[in-house]
Every structure is written in C-alpha cells, then in structure tokens.
Design an enzyme around this catalytic site. Sequence first.
Site, PDB file in Angstrom:
ATOM      1  N   GLN A  92       0.838  -1.204   0.000  1.00 46.00           N
ATOM      2  CA  GLN A  92       0.000   0.000   0.000  1.00 46.00           C
ATOM      3  C   GLN A  92       0.871   1.251   0.000  1.00 46.00           C
ATOM      4  O   GLN A  92       1.768   1.389   0.838  1.00 46.00           O
ATOM      5  CB  GLN A  92      -0.920  -0.002   1.232  1.00 46.00           C
ATOM      6  N   HIS A  98      -8.440   2.031  -1.037  1.00 45.11           N
ATOM      7  CA  HIS A  98      -8.851   1.970  -2.449  1.00 45.11           C
ATOM      8  C   HIS A  98      -8.823   0.538  -2.920  1.00 45.11           C
ATOM      9  O   HIS A  98      -7.941  -0.243  -2.543  1.00 45.11           O
ATOM     10  CB  HIS A  98      -7.951   2.836  -3.335  1.00 45.11           C
ATOM     11  N   HIS A 100      -8.467  -1.687  -6.386  1.00 50.43           N
ATOM     12  CA  HIS A 100      -8.047  -1.662  -7.783  1.00 50.43           C
ATOM     13  C   HIS A 100      -8.972  -2.617  -8.549  1.00 50.43           C
ATOM     14  O   HIS A 100      -9.046  -3.809  -8.204  1.00 50.43           O
ATOM     15  CB  HIS A 100      -6.611  -2.172  -7.938  1.00 50.43           C
TER      16      HIS A 100
END
Length: 121
Positions: A92, A98, A100
């Site tokens: 990270q 987030h 992907h």
Amino acid sequence: MREVTIFEKIIAGELPCNKVLENDDFLAFHDINPKAPIHILIIPKVHVKNFQELKPEVMSGMTAFIQEIASKLGLDKSGYRLITNNGENGGQEIFHLHFHLLGGAKLAWGHFEDADPKGSF
Ligand code: AMP
C-alpha cells in the site's frame, strides 16, 4: 497529525481525476499508472486508512458500487480482478482505502517479490 492523502484531495476537488462514477459515498476514477487495459480505483469519500480499518457497513455500499462499475464497463461479462493492498507488505502506497479494479485482458497471476512482473498485468 497525519498527512492528507492524494485521494482525499481528489475527493475535495483540489486535485483532478479521470472520473468513472460517483455517488454520495464513493468515487471511482482511472489509475494514473494503469497495470491493465482497464485499471480503476474505487475509494470511499469518508476517510478509511485501509481494508483492515474498514467498517463492514461501508463495505456493503462499496460492494454495490463496484458491481455497478463492472457492469457499466462490461467487465461483469468478461471478468475482472479486484485488489486492495493493505499495509507495508501488501504494497500500500496511499493510505486512503482503495480497491483496484483491473480488466480488459486476461490477467496473469503472481505479483510476488521473486516473480518478474514484466509482461504481466
Ligand atoms: P497502492 O499501491 O495500492 O496504494 O496504489 C496506489 C495507486 O494509486 C497506484 O496504482 C498509483 O498509480 C495510483 N495513483 C497515484 N496517484 C494517482 C492519481 N493522482 N490519480 C490516479 N491514480 C493515482
């Protein structure tokens, strides 16, 4: 005090993004350095450091939002990979949660330290 992340600046409109979809709670935009023909990042607007700190109730809305994007791009039919990097060993780099969403080609498997990532998505 922690540093405000790039993704929080995107949410605040202080930095641009190539937006795919947005609602009151989540934002999706194209990754600036794509690792596949389609590479989208999905983030919550509320600040969450990473998956380990994510409340299950936020994940519920995020799941529906990610599925909506996949359908919008036809990835629901062709298939895709969903990844979240968590912490140092997970790779990270930006400490605002987030996911992907990767697709648009048949994806190779094996993103490990001793594997050669070249030629794979
Ligand atoms: P991670 O290593 O999981 O933290 O991933 C961070 C991702 O953010 C990488 O794939 C970067 O290419 C992507 N990224 C960094 N800055 C931006 C930006 N301004 N707009 C879109 N994607 C970005």
